[in-house]
Design an enzyme around this catalytic site. Structure first.
Site, PDB file in Angstrom:
ATOM      1  N   GLU A 135       0.804  -1.228   0.000  1.00  0.00           N
ATOM      2  CA  GLU A 135       0.000   0.000   0.000  1.00  0.00           C
ATOM      3  C   GLU A 135       0.840   1.282   0.000  1.00  0.00           C
ATOM      4  O   GLU A 135       0.885   2.009   1.004  1.00  0.00           O
ATOM      5  CB  GLU A 135      -0.987  -0.036   1.174  1.00  0.00           C
ATOM      6  CG  GLU A 135      -1.965  -1.201   1.041  1.00  0.00           C
ATOM      7  CD  GLU A 135      -3.119  -1.183   2.031  1.00  0.00           C
ATOM      8  OE1 GLU A 135      -3.130  -0.322   2.923  1.00  0.00           O
ATOM      9  OE2 GLU A 135      -4.024  -2.032   1.898  1.00  0.00           O
ATOM     10  N   GLU A 143      -4.432  -8.997  -0.988  1.00  0.00           N
ATOM     11  CA  GLU A 143      -4.878  -8.826   0.400  1.00  0.00           C
ATOM     12  C   GLU A 143      -6.372  -8.575   0.460  1.00  0.00           C
ATOM     13  O   GLU A 143      -6.923  -7.779  -0.302  1.00  0.00           O
ATOM     14  CB  GLU A 143      -4.147  -7.659   1.069  1.00  0.00           C
ATOM     15  CG  GLU A 143      -4.484  -7.536   2.564  1.00  0.00           C
ATOM     16  CD  GLU A 143      -3.773  -6.366   3.231  1.00  0.00           C
ATOM     17  OE1 GLU A 143      -2.544  -6.252   3.057  1.00  0.00           O
ATOM     18  OE2 GLU A 143      -4.445  -5.557   3.899  1.00  0.00           O
TER      19      GLU A 143
END
Length: 433
Positions: free
Chosen positions: A171, A276
């Protein structure tokens, strides 16, 4: 399902029936859990181990660690002379990965993701919060960060653990958010592009692991297709990259056809991979919910949408968590398909465990998605595949409150009459030769 050290329900290995018959496996809100049945394909129309094949391995700590650490916390160690794996790697991650590989009938594909560079390499001097690498791509911090990846691969290789792929970092958008409370390392798409082109790509190519894939993004799909355009339009970065990694958070903000579909059609030579997902992350619906069928449906819906929009794999965040949804040093408690009660020496397989099984147990690596069309409007969601062994697998999700009767027509074998109960997930499998 409550399991302990001596008992756990399991569907066992799955063998498909002979030509002319089909198998069905049903899980439902009413209580079925991979309930198996076998029947005859009709000539005329009548009207636990669960096969996981990918393991995502955090490079050093993440929020689900019990402490903050990296593999080299010595300031100014640009040669990484003090790089060393942590006790967590030596005592926990590596033995567990070795055990999992020994149990798996097929090779596991290991995927590495890093949350943060060591604090001394970063603009904010900390592992958490808003911060990026010092300097510019091509500079010493960026080159050292690339070599950090190589050292990680080398150290794990000493334990006979090699990685199929690594991502450019978990991220990257999080590391550009003010007051972000987890480990993070910020990258703009331009910085990621140049880091891959100038540093990570050449370093990996020159290393003893040149076949390890590089996946970019590793962030929410709402950043697509823009992020992919910036990075993959650059020939110098693109030649080192194999795929685009996506997370499922905020999927509701952008249609899959825009984020995933457009990205695939622009760059079909790069695969899309889900890296994820978890339930219980939303502040309005937080933490562990034992027995939640709704969360099982959320998983199945997202997987089907992803599969139908060119995503070739889907990875859950946590294999197992405790009853609070941890441990997690920053108290970012979420849900998991397996919940462990260590005091009672039992664990619970959540409905989402079985939801994932309907895909992971039947869709082998190398399976090819095929088109499915419905003769009339239906509430059912579905995806179909031909496996490498030539058999067909059709996965059907019914999120409605009504039973749906239907039949599948495969010109190679005939008609398969079936029923999807209310709030159920159904896998049908049959041979075509």
């Amino acid at each position: 399902c409550e399991c302990n050290s001596t008992y756990c329900d399991s569907v066992g290995s799955v063998s498909l029936p002979p030509l002319g018959q089909y198998s069905s496996y049903l899980s439902s809100m009413a209580g079925s859990r991979l309930k198996g049945a076998q029947a005859q394909v009709q000539v005329k129309s009548t009207g636990a181990g669960i096969g996981y094949s990918v393991v995502r391995v955090p490079m050093a700590s993440c929020d689900f660690s019990t402490r903050l650490y990296t593999y080299d916390d010595t300031p100014g160690d640009y040669n990484l002379d003090n790089f060393t794996l942590a006790p967590e790697d030596i005592n926990m991650k590596i033995p567990l990965l070795q055990r999992a590989q020994a149990l798996s009938p097929r090779p596991l594909s290991l995927l590495a993701s890093a949350w943060s560079a060591p604090a001394w390499m970063k603009t904010n001097g900390a592992l958490v919060g808003k911060g990026s690498l010092k300097g510019q791509p091509g500079g010493k911090e960026y080159k050292t960060w690339a070599q950090y990846y190589i050292r990680f691969l080398e150290e794990y290789a000493k334990y006979n653990l090699t990685f199929w792929a690594l991502t450019t970092g978990n991220e990257p958008s999080a590391g550009r958010m003010t007051n972000y409370s987890f480990q993070a390392l910020g990258f703009t798409p331009e910085e990621q592009r140049d880091w891959v082109a100038l540093d990570l790509g050449p370093a990996l190519h020159a290393s003893s692991h040149p076949h390890t894939h590089i996946l970019i993004l590793d962030d929410n799909r709402l950043l697509l297709p823009h992020w992919a355009k910036v990075v993959l339009n650059d020939v110098h970065a693109g030649r080192y990259i194999h795929g685009v990694a996506v997370h499922w958070y905020m999927d509701f903000l952008v249609p899959a056809e825009i984020s995933l579909g457009v990205t695939h059609h622009l760059y079909p030579e790069y695969y899309l991979f889900g890296t994820e997902a978890c339930s219980g992350w939303n502040p309005l619906d937080r933490g562990v919910k034992l027995g939640s069928w709704d969360r099982a449906e959320q998983y199945a819906h997202d997987i089907i949408v992803d599969l139908n929009h060119y995503v070739v794999g889907w990875t859950d965040w946590n294999l197992a968590l405790d009853q609070t949804g941890g441990p997690n040093w920053v108290k970012n408690f979420v849900d998991s398909p397996v919940i462990v009660d260590a005091q009672r020496d039992v664990f619970y397989k959540q409905p989402s465990f079985y939801s994932m099984a309907h895909f992971s147990k039947f869709l082998w690596e190398g399976s090819q998605r095929v088109g499915v069309s419905a003769s009339q409007k239906t509430d059912l969601e579905y995806s179909a595949f031909i496996r490498p062994d030539g058999s067909v697998v059709l996965i059907i999700l019914n999120r409605s409150s009504s039973e749906v009767q239907f039949e599948v027509w495969d010109p190679a074998v005939g008609y398969i009459p079936s029923t999807a109960p209310a709030h159920s997930l159904l896998t049908l499998a049959w041979n075509t030769h």
